[in-house]
Design a protein around this motif. Structure first.
Motif, PDB file in Angstrom:
ATOM      1  N   VAL A 284      -5.670   1.311 -12.944  1.00  0.00           N
ATOM      2  CA  VAL A 284      -4.890   0.805 -12.350  1.00  0.00           C
ATOM      3  C   VAL A 284      -4.858  -0.965 -11.835  1.00  0.00           C
ATOM      4  CG1 VAL A 284      -4.584   0.293  -9.752  1.00  0.00           C
ATOM      5  CG2 VAL A 284      -4.941   3.163 -10.432  1.00  0.00           C
TER       6      VAL A 284
ATOM      7  N   TRP B   2      -1.579  -2.732 -13.410  1.00  0.00           N
ATOM      8  CA  TRP B   2      -0.656  -2.674 -11.940  1.00  0.00           C
ATOM      9  C   TRP B   2      -0.384  -4.014 -12.201  1.00  0.00           C
ATOM     10  CZ3 TRP B   2      -0.106  -0.412  -8.058  1.00  0.00           C
ATOM     11  CH2 TRP B   2       0.093  -1.135  -6.532  1.00  0.00           C
TER      12      TRP B   2
ATOM     13  N   ARG C 124       5.743   2.458  -8.189  1.00  0.00           N
ATOM     14  CA  ARG C 124       4.191   1.857  -7.143  1.00  0.00           C
ATOM     15  C   ARG C 124       3.676   2.344  -5.645  1.00  0.00           C
ATOM     16  NH1 ARG C 124       2.806  -3.169 -10.896  1.00  0.00           N
ATOM     17  NH2 ARG C 124       4.482  -1.697 -12.354  1.00  0.00           N
ATOM     18  N   THR C 125       2.597   2.542  -5.308  1.00  0.00           N
ATOM     19  CA  THR C 125       2.351   2.478  -3.541  1.00  0.00           C
ATOM     20  C   THR C 125       1.473   1.565  -3.114  1.00  0.00           C
ATOM     21  OG1 THR C 125       3.308   3.478  -1.292  1.00  0.00           O
ATOM     22  CG2 THR C 125       2.429   4.702  -4.199  1.00  0.00           C
ATOM     23  N   VAL C 126       0.875   1.566  -2.266  1.00  0.00           N
ATOM     24  CA  VAL C 126      -0.248   0.663  -1.639  1.00  0.00           C
ATOM     25  C   VAL C 126      -0.500   1.666  -0.751  1.00  0.00           C
ATOM     26  CG1 VAL C 126      -1.662  -0.959  -0.540  1.00  0.00           C
ATOM     27  CG2 VAL C 126      -0.411  -1.594  -2.941  1.00  0.00           C
TER      28      VAL C 126
ATOM     29  N   ARG D 267      -4.301   1.079  -4.062  1.00  0.00           N
ATOM     30  CA  ARG D 267      -3.207   0.702  -5.054  1.00  0.00           C
ATOM     31  C   ARG D 267      -2.576   1.950  -6.090  1.00  0.00           C
ATOM     32  NH1 ARG D 267      -4.523  -4.313  -7.992  1.00  0.00           N
ATOM     33  NH2 ARG D 267      -6.258  -3.501  -8.534  1.00  0.00           N
ATOM     34  N   THR D 268      -1.387   2.385  -6.291  1.00  0.00           N
ATOM     35  CA  THR D 268      -1.379   4.078  -6.643  1.00  0.00           C
ATOM     36  C   THR D 268      -0.647   3.797  -7.624  1.00  0.00           C
ATOM     37  OG1 THR D 268      -2.240   4.891  -5.222  1.00  0.00           O
ATOM     38  CG2 THR D 268      -1.049   6.115  -6.396  1.00  0.00           C
TER      39      THR D 268
ATOM     40  N   CYS E   6      -5.104   6.299  -8.867  1.00  0.00           N
ATOM     41  CA  CYS E   6      -4.935   5.782  -7.797  1.00  0.00           C
ATOM     42  C   CYS E   6      -6.131   4.709  -8.023  1.00  0.00           C
ATOM     43  CB  CYS E   6      -5.528   6.364  -6.639  1.00  0.00           C
ATOM     44  SG  CYS E   6      -4.259   8.094  -6.242  1.00  0.00           S
ATOM     45  N   GLU E   7      -6.375   3.713  -7.220  1.00  0.00           N
ATOM     46  CA  GLU E   7      -7.728   3.294  -7.052  1.00  0.00           C
ATOM     47  C   GLU E   7      -8.808   4.020  -5.936  1.00  0.00           C
ATOM     48  OE1 GLU E   7      -6.491  -0.614  -4.559  1.00  0.00           O
ATOM     49  OE2 GLU E   7      -8.055  -1.739  -5.955  1.00  0.00           O
TER      50      GLU E   7
END
Ligand SMILES: [Zn+2]
Length: 522
Positions: free
Chosen positions: A366, A370, A403-405, A410-411, A424-425
């Motif tokens: 990630v 990122w 992406r999403t958080v 963070r994913t 995934c983080e």
């Protein structure tokens, strides 16, 4: 009816929570930050969260044990409930020593500041583990609490159904209650039962008397679901006992979490009666007998990832919704880190004709990817959780699709053909279809969805997925790791003891944990 406490004033009862389920096979230690991120409430904020209009475990459950306890206190009247602090983190590796010291000292300080109390209620797990600590952490918490409050204050505790009971978790306690559902949805009723019995004991209306038995049993009883065979019979019997026999204050069965490195792991039966020692002993024997009789009911057969993919490909139910592959050896809810790469590797090699969604914990990937924009083509090595020792997967061409958080940090969604990988983080727990929706994917459109959860996800996938395939991949929650360990006494299923009675007195001695034992043999 006697309502008031000693000396005609309201009862003063302090309450709090330190809750964590440890997996000794996870490479990740649990830190203070993990608790602060997941659930940490102090003093007045805790009281507000446990009030009628509050939300105790925001985003997870509006009411849990402490709300249940507060409801019992309100219902009883003339009880002053004093909030200490409440801390809970996602199951993972043992607690870092400084994290436990912080949790414990903070609780003790708050208890000291609360002044004289008649009672204390604590929501604990019973399968915690702390880096370098050879004692069960809950035993230490209870010992310290007892030192502060003295011998006359009554202590009530509730434990998770997967607690590993030992004398240290029982002897300092006056009231002991366990969850009675698996998966656990009865957190608030559990806290209510604990509070109700504590208040009655403080008012001299009941005299809690315990008996308990320990079984040389690690795995058994099929899937261990309280409302499904074979365990439903035992749970029904316990509930009936508590409802119909006024002499019985509580009946609890603890089907141990087998992934800590405690030497004395085993199921336990616990009975509390109103002052009747002989009855408690007789019922504890009967509960132990009933549970022991279910040990040989097997869990469903686990398939290799390749065989599971074949089964999904051939499944008629795939037309109705995605087939779920349950990554049983990497269950995040049982403390695994979620960075097992075996299933992803198998999907990339054997399931390119299918649409599949798979989550993987890989914070380094990630971090490295990122900064790349959505739509970028990237090449990288999927390594999973650092230190987990999973096979690296070379990915020559993937597209960053979304992406999403969120809860998993963070994913990034990486698409390799029709294989959609969510890296995934933090350990991923995508039990709800909205995890995939946040990445632009509809759960219904998949052929295969990989879960890192045994059962809870089914609630959210009831109308979506109709075929569930348990997969075996060699991760932190692998039953093979449990079977490869040694224990104080022969336990089922690594051995085949003829009964539980012989080992019971040995297993009930004070608990010790080889702090790094399981890790060394993992
Ligand atoms: Zn549990």
């Amino acid at each position: 009816m006697i309502r008031l406490g000693r000396g005609g004033r309201p009862l003063r009862i302090a309450y709090g929570r330190i809750f964590h389920e440890a997996c000794a096979y996870s490479p990740s230690l649990t830190t203070r930050e993990d608790f602060e991120r997941m659930h940490r409430l102090e003093g007045a904020a805790l009281a507000r969260a446990c009030s009628l209009r509050g939300s105790e475990l925001e985003g997870y459950l509006p009411a849990a044990e402490l709300s249940g306890f507060c409801a019992a206190a309100r219902g009883a009247g003339d009880v002053e409930a004093i909030p200490l602090a409440s801390s809970l983190a996602v199951p993972s590796g043992p607690l870092a020593a400084d994290c436990f010291a912080w949790l414990l000292e903070d609780l003790i300080e708050r208890l000291e500041r609360a002044g004289a109390v008649d009672g204390v209620y604590l929501a604990l797990h019973g399968s915690m583990q702390v880096e370098g600590l050879s004692e069960a952490p809950e035993a230490m918490i209870l010992r310290r609490v007892r030192e502060v409050v003295g011998p006359d204050t009554k202590i009530a505790v509730s434990y998770d159904l997967h607690a590993n009971l030992s004398n240290g978790l029982i002897d300092p306690v006056d009231v002991l209650i366990g969850y009675r559902t698996n998966p656990h949805w009865d957190l608030a009723p559990t806290g209510f039962r604990a509070g109700n019995r504590l208040i009655r004991a403080l008012r001299g209306q009941v005299r809690p008397t315990h008996a308990w038995r320990k079984l040389p049993l690690l795995l058994g009883g099929g899937q261990g679901i309280d409302f499904l065979p074979p365990m439903n019979e035992v749970f029904r019997w316990m509930k009936k006992l508590e409802r119909d026999d006024p002499r019985v204050l509580s009946a609890s069965l603890f089907m141990v979490h087998p992934f800590t490195s405690a030497d004395d792991l085993g199921w336990a039966a616990h009975i509390c009666t109103d002052g009747d020692e002989a009855l408690a002993a007789r019922l504890a024997d009967e509960l132990a007998d009933r549970a022991w009789a279910k040990r040989e009911v097997p869990i469903p057969t686990f398939l290799t990832p390749e065989a599971a993919i074949d089964e999904a490909r051939q499944s008629n139910l795939r037309k109705l919704g995605p087939v779920t592959l349950v990554d049983c050896d990497d269950i995040v809810g049982a403390g695994a880190p979620g960075g097992n790469t075996h299933v992803t590797k198998a999907l990339l090699e054997h399931a390119r004709d299918l649409v599949s969604y798979v989550p993987v914990h890989d914070p380094e990937a990630v971090e490295a990817l990122w900064s790349q924009p959505n739509g970028a083509r990237v090449a990288f090595t999927l390594k999973g959780t650092p230190g987990y020792g999973m096979p690296p997967v070379e990915i020559a061409g993937a597209t960053i699709a979304a992406r999403t958080v969120g809860d998993s940090g963070r994913t990034l969604r990486l698409d390799v053909g029709t294989t959609h990988i969510a890296i995934c983080e933090r350990p991923p727990l995508p039990i709800h279809p909205k995890f995939w929706a946040a990445l632009g994917l509809k759960a219904r459109k998949a052929d295969i969805i990989v879960q890192k959860n045994f059962f809870h996800y089914r609630i959210f996938y009831l109308s979506l997925s109709f075929h569930h395939v348990p997969v075996k991949t060699d991760g932190a929650t692998s039953f093979e790791r449990i079977k490869a360990r040694t224990y104080d006494v022969p336990v089922y299923p690594t051995s085949d003891p003829k009964g539980w009675r012989e080992s019971d007195p040995l297993m009930r001695r004070a608990s010790t944990t080889a702090p790094d034992g399981a890790r060394a043999s993992a």
